[in-house]
Structures are given as structure tokens and as C-alpha cells.
Design a protein around this motif. Structure first.
Motif, PDB file in Angstrom:
ATOM      1  N   ALA A  18       0.835  -1.210   0.000  1.00 33.50           N
ATOM      2  CA  ALA A  18       0.000   0.000   0.000  1.00 33.50           C
ATOM      3  C   ALA A  18       0.865   1.254   0.000  1.00 33.50           C
ATOM      4  CB  ALA A  18      -0.939  -0.005   1.206  1.00 33.50           C
ATOM      5  N   ALA A  19       1.928   1.261   0.795  1.00 32.25           N
ATOM      6  CA  ALA A  19       2.826   2.419   0.842  1.00 32.25           C
ATOM      7  C   ALA A  19       3.510   2.629  -0.497  1.00 32.25           C
ATOM      8  CB  ALA A  19       3.856   2.243   1.961  1.00 32.25           C
ATOM      9  N   ALA A  20       3.942   1.539  -1.136  1.00 32.83           N
ATOM     10  CA  ALA A  20       4.597   1.647  -2.444  1.00 32.83           C
ATOM     11  C   ALA A  20       3.618   2.190  -3.485  1.00 32.83           C
ATOM     12  CB  ALA A  20       5.148   0.295  -2.878  1.00 32.83           C
ATOM     13  N   THR A  21       2.370   1.725  -3.441  1.00 34.27           N
ATOM     14  CA  THR A  21       1.362   2.207  -4.377  1.00 34.27           C
ATOM     15  C   THR A  21       1.111   3.696  -4.190  1.00 34.27           C
ATOM     16  OG1 THR A  21       0.315   0.034  -4.416  1.00 34.27           O
ATOM     17  CG2 THR A  21      -1.026   1.906  -5.152  1.00 34.27           C
ATOM     18  N   LEU A  22       0.991   4.146  -2.938  1.00 32.37           N
ATOM     19  CA  LEU A  22       0.793   5.572  -2.669  1.00 32.37           C
ATOM     20  C   LEU A  22       1.994   6.393  -3.112  1.00 32.37           C
ATOM     21  CD1 LEU A  22      -0.964   5.509   0.815  1.00 32.37           C
ATOM     22  CD2 LEU A  22      -1.948   6.182  -1.383  1.00 32.37           C
ATOM     23  N   ALA A  23       3.193   5.878  -2.903  1.00 34.33           N
ATOM     24  CA  ALA A  23       4.401   6.599  -3.318  1.00 34.33           C
ATOM     25  C   ALA A  23       4.432   6.757  -4.825  1.00 34.33           C
ATOM     26  CB  ALA A  23       5.652   5.874  -2.821  1.00 34.33           C
ATOM     27  N   LEU A  24       4.090   5.699  -5.558  1.00 30.61           N
ATOM     28  CA  LEU A  24       4.065   5.788  -7.012  1.00 30.61           C
ATOM     29  C   LEU A  24       2.968   6.734  -7.491  1.00 30.61           C
ATOM     30  CD1 LEU A  24       4.717   2.106  -8.087  1.00 30.61           C
ATOM     31  CD2 LEU A  24       6.237   4.062  -8.365  1.00 30.61           C
ATOM     32  N   ALA A  25       1.820   6.703  -6.840  1.00 32.76           N
ATOM     33  CA  ALA A  25       0.732   7.607  -7.213  1.00 32.76           C
ATOM     34  C   ALA A  25       1.145   9.053  -6.988  1.00 32.76           C
ATOM     35  CB  ALA A  25      -0.529   7.285  -6.420  1.00 32.76           C
ATOM     36  N   GLY A  26       1.926   9.308  -5.940  1.00 30.92           N
ATOM     37  CA  GLY A  26       2.411  10.652  -5.667  1.00 30.92           C
ATOM     38  C   GLY A  26       3.375  11.141  -6.727  1.00 30.92           C
ATOM     39  N   CYS A  27       3.990  10.217  -7.477  1.00 30.78           N
ATOM     40  CA  CYS A  27       4.930  10.575  -8.531  1.00 30.78           C
ATOM     41  C   CYS A  27       4.233  10.846  -9.854  1.00 30.78           C
ATOM     42  CB  CYS A  27       5.956   9.453  -8.729  1.00 30.78           C
ATOM     43  SG  CYS A  27       7.013   9.197  -7.302  1.00 30.78           S
ATOM     44  N   ALA A  28       2.943  10.490  -9.927  1.00 32.58           N
ATOM     45  CA  ALA A  28       2.207  10.694 -11.172  1.00 32.58           C
ATOM     46  C   ALA A  28       2.158  12.180 -11.495  1.00 32.58           C
ATOM     47  CB  ALA A  28       0.796  10.127 -11.041  1.00 32.58           C
ATOM     48  N   GLY A  29       2.238  12.486 -12.790  1.00 37.12           N
ATOM     49  CA  GLY A  29       2.234  13.881 -13.208  1.00 37.12           C
ATOM     50  C   GLY A  29       0.828  14.450 -13.274  1.00 37.12           C
ATOM     51  N   PRO A  30       0.734  15.696 -13.695  1.00 29.79           N
ATOM     52  CA  PRO A  30      -0.569  16.342 -13.807  1.00 29.79           C
ATOM     53  C   PRO A  30      -1.405  15.706 -14.914  1.00 29.79           C
ATOM     54  CG  PRO A  30       1.135  17.738 -14.738  1.00 29.79           C
ATOM     55  CD  PRO A  30       1.826  16.554 -14.111  1.00 29.79           C
ATOM     56  N   THR A  31      -2.695  15.928 -14.846  1.00 30.11           N
ATOM     57  CA  THR A  31      -3.609  15.486 -15.891  1.00 30.11           C
ATOM     58  C   THR A  31      -4.336  16.714 -16.421  1.00 30.11           C
ATOM     59  OG1 THR A  31      -5.507  15.162 -14.433  1.00 30.11           O
ATOM     60  CG2 THR A  31      -3.975  13.292 -14.658  1.00 30.11           C
ATOM     61  N   PRO A  32      -4.914  16.627 -17.616  1.00 27.73           N
ATOM     62  CA  PRO A  32      -5.672  17.775 -18.123  1.00 27.73           C
ATOM     63  C   PRO A  32      -6.772  18.228 -17.166  1.00 27.73           C
ATOM     64  CG  PRO A  32      -5.232  16.242 -19.901  1.00 27.73           C
ATOM     65  CD  PRO A  32      -4.782  15.563 -18.626  1.00 27.73           C
ATOM     66  N   ALA A  33      -7.376  17.307 -16.443  1.00 27.45           N
ATOM     67  CA  ALA A  33      -8.447  17.669 -15.512  1.00 27.45           C
ATOM     68  C   ALA A  33      -7.963  18.635 -14.432  1.00 27.45           C
ATOM     69  CB  ALA A  33      -9.034  16.412 -14.870  1.00 27.45           C
TER      70      ALA A  33
END
Length: 180
Positions: free
Chosen positions: A14-29
Motif C-alpha cells: 500500500a505504501a509503495a502504491t501511494l508513493a508511485l501515485a504521488g509521482c504521477a504527473g498532472p492530468t488535463p483535468a
């Protein structure tokens, strides 16, 4: 080998998934509420000029250029002609054939684009992704572009495109478009 206890393993995943999600870039939305609203059919209609640089992955400017552009639209179909003049005297021409789809989506084709470019405009921004067949030292590399444009006002738009190959950062292209 003793298996890991289930609870710490789930917590670590779960921590690894959250860390990777935090690295995701911006989206048009993320830009949906930003003004002025970018309408490619309005902005890329008629003549424009752009000035830009290519920086390598260390941030060093390795190439400067100017682009003269002319855009034309017939309904949802557009053509954007780009004539590049590089600081070393080289020139290049790219002609985009654009199609506006539903929900701010766009597709585009050009002779040096592999397949089809796909993008979405929301608010004042457009995110455009494509693969470019880029000549480098007598060879052609297929380089991925993650291209962002932000409309500043009715005359100025800024553009930043990250270039990569096999997920490795190669550099960035930064442009400032100006509409007369």
C-alpha cells in the motif's frame, strides 16, 4: 525462508502504491477551471510565431529555434503548418493534420509522427502525447513526447515537452507561441 507476515506485506505494498501515485504527473483535468479556456481551433487559426530551445537532460541549452506557423480549420479538421529555423542554419517543415473529437480530445498526424498523436484540452491546457521519428547523427530514433501547452492570454501560449526513449529522459523542448 520464512514467509513475511501478511499484514506488514500488505502495508508495504500500500505504501509503495501511494508513493508511485504521488509521482504521477498532472492530468488535463487539473486545469479544467483555469482561464482563459484553450480552444485550438481559435488559437491555431491564422499566423503565429514561436521561439524555443531544446535542453538536454542536464538542463543545458543545446539548440535554439524559431517557428513560423499557419493554422487553418474546416469544422473539426485542421492543418497546422510549422516552418522551423534553427540557430545552426538548418530548417525543417512539419505539417500537422488535426481532428477535434468529443470532450476536448484531439488527434493528429504528421509525416514524422509515428502512428497518431493523441491529446486532450481542459481549461487553459492541452496535454499531447506522441512518438516522433527524430533524425540523430544519420539514424532515426523513435522518441516519445509528453507535450503540455498552457494558454496565458489570447496571444501567448507556453509549451513544454519532455522527450524520452525507453523511459529514459532525453531532455525538454520549451516554446513560447505568440499570436499577432
Amino acid at each position: 525462508m520464512t514467509p513475511l507476515p501478511r499484514r506488514p506485506l500488505v502495508a508495504a505494498l500500500a505504501a509503495a502504491t501511494l508513493a508511485l501515485a504521488g509521482c504521477a504527473g498532472p492530468t488535463p483535468a487539473d486545469y479544467a477551471q483555469e482561464k482563459p479556456t484553450l480552444d485550438l481551433q481559435t488559437y491555431f487559426n491564422g499566423p503565429l510565431t514561436a521561439h524555443g530551445v531544446f535542453t538536454d537532460r542536464s538542463g543545458k541549452v543545446v539548440r535554439r529555434f524559431t517557428v513560423d506557423l499557419v493554422g487553418r480549420w474546416d469544422g473539426a479538421q485542421g492543418t497546422l503548418e510549422e516552418d522551423f529555423r534553427y540557430s545552426d542554419g538548418q530548417t525543417q517543415r512539419r505539417v500537422w493534420h488535426l481532428t477535434r473529437g468529443p470532450d476536448g480530445r484531439y488527434t493528429g498526424r504528421a509525416d514524422d509522427v509515428v502512428g497518431q498523436a493523441e491529446g486532450q484540452a481542459r481549461g487553459n491546457a492541452l496535454n499531447w502525447r506522441y512518438t516522433l521519428a527524430l533524425p540523430v547523427d544519420g539514424r532515426v530514433w523513435h522518441v516519445q513526447f509528453d507535450d503540455w501547452m498552457w494558454l496565458v492570454d489570447d496571444r501567448v501560449m507556453l509549451n513544454k515537452a519532455k522527450m524520452s526513449k525507453f523511459g529514459i529522459d532525453l531532455g525538454e523542448v520549451t516554446l513560447a507561441f505568440h499570436k499577432p
